[in-house]
Design an enzyme around this catalytic site. Structure first.
Site, PDB file in Angstrom:
ATOM      1  N   ASP A 179       0.904  -1.146   0.000  1.00  0.00           N
ATOM      2  CA  ASP A 179       0.000   0.000   0.000  1.00  0.00           C
ATOM      3  C   ASP A 179       0.939   1.190   0.000  1.00  0.00           C
ATOM      4  O   ASP A 179       1.559   1.502   1.016  1.00  0.00           O
ATOM      5  CB  ASP A 179      -0.877   0.008   1.260  1.00  0.00           C
ATOM      6  CG  ASP A 179      -1.925   1.097   1.171  1.00  0.00           C
ATOM      7  OD1 ASP A 179      -1.540   2.264   0.923  1.00  0.00           O
ATOM      8  OD2 ASP A 179      -3.120   0.810   1.339  1.00  0.00           O
ATOM      9  N   HIS A 180       1.071   1.851  -1.147  1.00  0.00           N
ATOM     10  CA  HIS A 180       2.178   2.806  -1.267  1.00  0.00           C
ATOM     11  C   HIS A 180       2.029   3.987  -0.303  1.00  0.00           C
ATOM     12  O   HIS A 180       2.997   4.672  -0.013  1.00  0.00           O
ATOM     13  CB  HIS A 180       2.391   3.243  -2.717  1.00  0.00           C
ATOM     14  CG  HIS A 180       1.444   4.283  -3.216  1.00  0.00           C
ATOM     15  ND1 HIS A 180       0.200   3.992  -3.687  1.00  0.00           N
ATOM     16  CD2 HIS A 180       1.560   5.633  -3.304  1.00  0.00           C
ATOM     17  CE1 HIS A 180      -0.408   5.110  -4.056  1.00  0.00           C
ATOM     18  NE2 HIS A 180       0.392   6.129  -3.820  1.00  0.00           N
ATOM     19  N   HIS A 203      -5.760   2.911   1.063  1.00  0.00           N
ATOM     20  CA  HIS A 203      -4.873   3.989   1.514  1.00  0.00           C
ATOM     21  C   HIS A 203      -5.439   4.756   2.715  1.00  0.00           C
ATOM     22  O   HIS A 203      -4.757   4.956   3.713  1.00  0.00           O
ATOM     23  CB  HIS A 203      -4.629   5.003   0.396  1.00  0.00           C
ATOM     24  CG  HIS A 203      -4.112   4.400  -0.873  1.00  0.00           C
ATOM     25  ND1 HIS A 203      -3.238   3.352  -0.898  1.00  0.00           N
ATOM     26  CD2 HIS A 203      -4.337   4.719  -2.180  1.00  0.00           C
ATOM     27  CE1 HIS A 203      -2.948   3.050  -2.160  1.00  0.00           C
ATOM     28  NE2 HIS A 203      -3.604   3.860  -2.945  1.00  0.00           N
TER      29      HIS A 203
HETATM   30  C1  BG6 Z   1      -3.424   4.974  -6.473  1.00  0.00           C
HETATM   31  C2  BG6 Z   1      -4.765   5.120  -7.110  1.00  0.00           C
HETATM   32  O1  BG6 Z   1      -3.377   3.845  -5.642  1.00  0.00           O
HETATM   33  O2  BG6 Z   1      -3.135   6.130  -5.692  1.00  0.00           O
HETATM   34  C3  BG6 Z   1      -4.822   6.368  -7.968  1.00  0.00           C
HETATM   35  O3  BG6 Z   1      -5.062   3.981  -7.897  1.00  0.00           O
HETATM   36  C4  BG6 Z   1      -4.403   7.570  -7.179  1.00  0.00           C
HETATM   37  O4  BG6 Z   1      -6.109   6.559  -8.525  1.00  0.00           O
HETATM   38  C5  BG6 Z   1      -3.092   7.324  -6.462  1.00  0.00           C
HETATM   39  O5  BG6 Z   1      -4.275   8.646  -8.068  1.00  0.00           O
HETATM   40  C6  BG6 Z   1      -2.775   8.457  -5.521  1.00  0.00           C
HETATM   41  O6  BG6 Z   1      -1.502   8.284  -5.025  1.00  0.00           O
HETATM   42  P1  BG6 Z   1      -0.619   9.537  -4.574  1.00  0.00           P
HETATM   43  O7  BG6 Z   1       0.608   8.929  -4.016  1.00  0.00           O
HETATM   44  O8  BG6 Z   1      -0.400  10.349  -5.784  1.00  0.00           O
HETATM   45  O9  BG6 Z   1      -1.460  10.250  -3.557  1.00  0.00           O
END
Ligand code: BG6
Length: 500
Positions: free
Chosen positions: A174-175, A237
């Protein structure tokens, strides 16, 4: 910093966007900082027929223009039809050859960056060709999101993965957990004793978590329309952020101690019944509009999106956590595409002082006691409180005290993928989601999905691209004079309309 043991990373789905945009640049950054092991290789695997040289050429797109040759030499490519067992035997042989060539021990990390339909197929085949067990070296499996498309599929996926890999070998990415400022949440909460006594229902009025994006769905309409903001952002997230804000202090800073606490939070989420959904969860979809003189398409006009789509590009929800610390404290979470800015932040709104000694001209003064934890951009922490306006009387004004990561000077913040890949290489799963917690998060969101599916009368509100989402979401936060915080590009500014 401990350098990981020698190993090979095998990226399935290597011809996809994630590999060249995120994974390879993250590996390159690790390489630049001398954090990769001396003997190391990346093997891209996917259906497309490419040679090593062609693969290296493609991977250059998001790397610096010069000085990357020695890094590129560590990249290899092996065409694999992921449904064909024979291709895995060929892959196994190729890995053995590269291992010998580069003198690498038999440690493998398999990265699943493929369509989710293959999340079960690939591990099954890895087991069939006997490269899944950590007997002669470590074998780890990184699984990209989405982890299931609903509760049932997430449970099945967990069961399937556990047939071929042990829980300790599985890294569900989960980045958001890899973002530096998300990790700082743990430090802010547990390294500062002054916060702990007030981090509860006695002092906190509510918690707000916002992840706003200014972009639309771009080229991902096909995927996005099957998912929607709720599954794309909230189920994973944003609930992970809730977990970190709400968790009890872990016993140690080790993976399972932290993940036990996050799991406990998810189990305590007060269920939203299907009947409560219309009032507790507001969904919206962006419509065509003009932003600063430029026409912006509505969601239904985006490539890959059906004209009559009811998929939400915005969600705001209110829920509670049924436990001793948080009983009665509302949590508000919102996310959306095509909002006025790109910002992620957590706002802790403290209760007003119990006795109003001071007045403003217009009436009673309630200082805004806020703690804003800014995840990105302009990462930092802002505290807002009331101070006396100099001069006669006791007029109170809200002021802010802010810390910006950039003030630390020179420290480059690692990207989320850089941090998470390095953690996996080192065998540290702290910042990866554990199977039981993922399932607990799905249990919480499933009744909402059910209600939307069963009851078409629950509105999908339109909101003009570039606005802060549908009106009913603005009314969701209760309390005299209290609204959402509308974040801007900079941590300290806050307006209803802010810069893009
Ligand atoms: C991803 C989603 O997991 O996270 C995207 O699939 C989203 O739709 C993105 O834009 C947002 O990530 P960050 O790191 O740019 O907030």
């Amino acid at each position: 910093m401990k350098i990981p043991e020698d190993h090979i990373i095998i990226i399935f789905g290597a011809s996809g966007d994630l590999t060249k945009r995120k994974l390879i640049p993250a590996l390159y950054d690790l390489y630049e900082q001398n954090l990769l092991p001396k003997n190391f290789a990346v093997v891209g695997a996917s259906r497309t027929t490419l040679t090593d040289v062609e693969f290296r050429e493609r991977m250059k797109e998001f790397l610096p223009e010069n000085g990357v040759d020695s890094f590129l030499e560590m990249l290899y490519y092996q065409p694999v039809n992921t449904k064909e067992e024979k291709d895995y035997w060929t892959l196994k042989e190729r890995l053995a050859t590269i291992q010998e060539e580069r003198n690498i021990a038999g440690n493998y990390i398999f990265y699943l960056s493929t369509p989710p339909i293959l999340y079960e197929v690939i591990p099954r085949h890895l087991a069939a060709v006997k490269i899944n067990k950590s007997d002669e070296g470590f074998r780890r499996l990184i699984v990209e999101k989405p982890f299931g498309t609903d509760l049932g599929s997430a449970v099945i996926l967990n069961e399937k993965l556990l047939e071929y890999f042990d829980e300790e070998q599985i890294y569900r990415i989960d980045h958001y957990l890899g973002k530096e400022s998300v990790q700082n949440l743990l430090v802010t909460r547990f390294a500062n004793a002054f916060l702990e006594p007030i981090w509860n229902r006695n002092y906190i009025h509510h918690v707000e978590i916002t992840s706003a994006e200014s972009l639309g769905v771009e080229k991902r309409g096909g995927y996005y329309d099957q998912s929607g903001a709720f599954k794309d952002m909230v189920q994973n997230h944003l609930l992970q952020l809730v977990g970190l804000v709400a968790m009890e202090p872990p016993v140690t800073i080790e993976a399972d101690a932290i993940r036990d606490e996050i799991h406990k939070v998810f189990k305590s989420l007060s269920p939203i019944t299907e009947e409560e959904v219309p009032n507790h969860v507001i969904r919206g979809q962006y419509t065509h509009s003009m932003i600063r003189g430029e026409e912006v398409s509505g969601y239904r006009e985006e490539e890959g999106v059906p004209e009559d789509s009811r998929t939400e590009t915005y969600v705001a929800m209110k829920f509670f956590i049924d436990n001793w610390r948080w009983g009665g404290v509302p949590f508000y979470v919102r996310t959306g595409k095509r909002l006025p800015t790109k910002a992620i932040e957590i706002v802790i709104r403290f209760k007003n002082s119990p006795h109003h000694l001071f007045h403003r001209n217009e009436g009673i003064c309630n200082s805004e006691n806020l703690l804003v934890i800014r995840i990105q951009p302009d990462e930092g922490v802002l505290m807002k409180f009331g101070m006396k306006v100099p001069g006669a009387g006791f007029n109170v004004q809200n002021v802010g005290m802010d810390f910006h990561y950039s003030d630390l000077g020179g420290e480059r913040l690692p990207t989320a993928y850089e941090r998470l890949l390095l953690d996996c290489m080192q065998g540290d799963a702290t910042l990866y989601a554990r199977g039981d917690a993922v399932v607990a998060a799905w249990k919480f969101v499933q009744p909402i999905l059910n209600a939307w599916e069963k009851n078409c009368d629950i509105p999908v509100y339109g909101y003009p691209a570039g606005s802060w989402g549908p009106e009913p979401a603005a009314e969701m936060i209760e309390g005299e004079g209290i609204t959402w915080r509308y974040p801007c590009k900079n941590l300290t500014s806050q307006e209803e309309l802010c810069e893009l």
